[in-house]
Scaffold this motif. Structure first.
Motif, PDB file in Angstrom:
ATOM      1  N   UNK A 172       0.857  -1.189   0.000  1.00 46.03           N
ATOM      2  CA  UNK A 172       0.000   0.000   0.000  1.00 46.03           C
ATOM      3  C   UNK A 172       0.891   1.237   0.000  1.00 46.03           C
ATOM      4  N   UNK A 173       0.622   2.142  -0.895  1.00 44.80           N
ATOM      5  CA  UNK A 173       1.417   3.374  -0.990  1.00 44.80           C
ATOM      6  C   UNK A 173       0.864   4.427  -0.044  1.00 44.80           C
ATOM      7  N   UNK A 174       1.739   5.253   0.471  1.00 41.32           N
ATOM      8  CA  UNK A 174       1.355   6.356   1.341  1.00 41.32           C
ATOM      9  C   UNK A 174       1.890   7.670   0.809  1.00 41.32           C
ATOM     10  N   UNK A 175       1.736   8.751   1.564  1.00 42.46           N
ATOM     11  CA  UNK A 175       2.216  10.066   1.108  1.00 42.46           C
ATOM     12  C   UNK A 175       3.688  10.066   0.710  1.00 42.46           C
ATOM     13  N   UNK A 176       4.504   9.231   1.365  1.00 38.70           N
ATOM     14  CA  UNK A 176       5.923   9.190   1.033  1.00 38.70           C
ATOM     15  C   UNK A 176       6.218   8.578  -0.317  1.00 38.70           C
ATOM     16  N   UNK A 177       5.203   7.943  -0.917  1.00 37.86           N
ATOM     17  CA  UNK A 177       5.386   7.328  -2.236  1.00 37.86           C
ATOM     18  C   UNK A 177       4.959   8.249  -3.376  1.00 37.86           C
ATOM     19  N   UNK A 178       4.695   9.510  -3.059  1.00 39.23           N
ATOM     20  CA  UNK A 178       4.247  10.432  -4.107  1.00 39.23           C
ATOM     21  C   UNK A 178       5.207  10.489  -5.297  1.00 39.23           C
ATOM     22  N   UNK A 179       6.533  10.515  -5.100  1.00 38.00           N
ATOM     23  CA  UNK A 179       7.416  10.550  -6.275  1.00 38.00           C
ATOM     24  C   UNK A 179       7.222   9.356  -7.207  1.00 38.00           C
ATOM     25  N   UNK A 180       7.078   8.153  -6.640  1.00 33.77           N
ATOM     26  CA  UNK A 180       6.896   6.967  -7.477  1.00 33.77           C
ATOM     27  C   UNK A 180       5.538   6.981  -8.169  1.00 33.77           C
ATOM     28  N   UNK A 181       4.488   7.293  -7.411  1.00 38.54           N
ATOM     29  CA  UNK A 181       3.139   7.336  -7.994  1.00 38.54           C
ATOM     30  C   UNK A 181       3.060   8.427  -9.059  1.00 38.54           C
ATOM     31  N   UNK A 182       3.626   9.593  -8.772  1.00 45.50           N
ATOM     32  CA  UNK A 182       3.607  10.680  -9.745  1.00 45.50           C
ATOM     33  C   UNK A 182       4.372  10.328 -11.007  1.00 45.50           C
TER      34      UNK A 182
END
Length: 324
Positions: A172-182
């Motif tokens: 599960x992705x969280x706010x810290x994964x924004x670079x990867x998701x973006x």
């Protein structure tokens, strides 16, 4: 046939026409409840302004209406990745036609509305309608083409899960994964630049997409899942709450983004990601999920129907050549 400006006094008749047509062509769309038709038509009329026309037969009955709203997009909006920044759109509920006279009535309505839109400098026209090929054909005959399909799939309790992929883990992705998701969201958008979609992608919209989902990653109603293999992120899926609308039933999630690295495709990663996301969606209270794909997409147009999304709505488009 007599054309006249579409006004508030037409709304009850127009809603009755819409409800009959919508019920016949719904194909899985949520049913319009009591008063929903009038509310929807009134909203479309209010947004359209002068680009709204009604048609009456010689007997005085309403045979159709058409309401096109102006659309102006900022360069950094996500919607600018998939639509012209200055256009006009006929939304779901923005038109209905008498059964058996669709082609004849639509031709006259669109001629009147298009003249007003071109007068405003709007040369790109969109229309949304239920996934009814018979009605879509009337639009095809006046120069529109199928551009996008919206599908709907029920979310069920965990059943048989797809076979796992060797060495793959899902987190599960969280706010810290924004670079990867973006980054992966940008790759999804960039793929629409390729054959046979050839969709322009404004650089400012691509830049903004890197951080577009920051709020979603912190929202408990949304969820992103990242697929990792041998320490590398090779795919992701992101669900957000679906906005209300005539193609969206209650308790519906939107498949906002889905991506698998090209080198990892064909191994079942997308199915594992989707199954994980759907299990979370069911446990969270969602009972359906919606997704949209470009009709010319080499990946999405075949993949999403194959995994269970049933077309419920179309978006058509027509691009007119500007005078020199």
């Amino acid at each position: 046939m007599h054309l006249e400006p579409f006004a508030a006094e037409h709304v009850p008749e127009a809603a009755a026409l819409l409800e009959r047509w919508y019920g016949r062509a719904g194909k899985g769309l949520p049913r319009l409840g009591a008063g929903d038709g009038e509310s929807l038509v009134a909203r479309r009329l209010a947004a359209a302004g002068p680009a709204a026309v009604a048609a009456r037969s010689g007997r005085g009955t309403l045979t159709g209406y058409l309401a096109a709203a102006p659309v102006d997009l900022a360069g950094d909006e996500r919607a600018a990745l998939y639509g012209h920044p200055r256009s006009a759109a006929v939304g779901l509920g923005g038109h209905a036609l008498e059964d058996g006279r669709e082609a004849e009535v639509l031709r006259e309505l669109y001629a009147a509305v298009a003249e007003r839109l071109v007068g405003q400098g709007r040369y790109v026209h969109y229309v949304q309608l239920p996934a009814d090929d018979a009605v879509a054909m009337s639009w095809f005959r006046i120069g529109f083409g199928l551009e996008q399909v919206r599908g709907l799939m029920p979310v069920k309790a965990r059943g048989r899960q797809p076979r796992g992929v060797e060495g793959l883990t899902i987190r599960r992705a969280g706010p810290g994964d924004l670079p990867q998701v973006g980054r992966m969201a940008v790759e999804v958008a960039r793929e629409h630049q390729q054959a046979a979609t050839f969709q322009p992608q404004p650089p400012e919209a691509l830049r903004a997409l890197h951080t577009h989902y920051s709020a979603a990653l912190a929202d408990p109603r949304s969820a992103a899942f990242v697929a990792v293999r041998r320490g590398e992120e090779v795919g992701m899926v992101l669900l957000t709450p679906a906005g209300p609308g005539p193609a969206t039933p209650p308790h519906c999630a939107d498949l906002a983004e889905a991506y698998v690295e090209p080198s990892a495709r064909g191994e079942g990663i997308s199915r594992v990601l989707l199954a994980t996301a759907l299990a979370w969606a069911y446990d969270t209270g969602y009972r359906s999920v919606t997704a949209a794909w470009r009709s010319t997409s080499r990946t999405g147009a075949g993949h999403w129907p194959a995994v269970g999304f049933k077309p419920v709505a179309y978006r058509l488009s027509r691009v007119l050549q500007r005078p020199d």
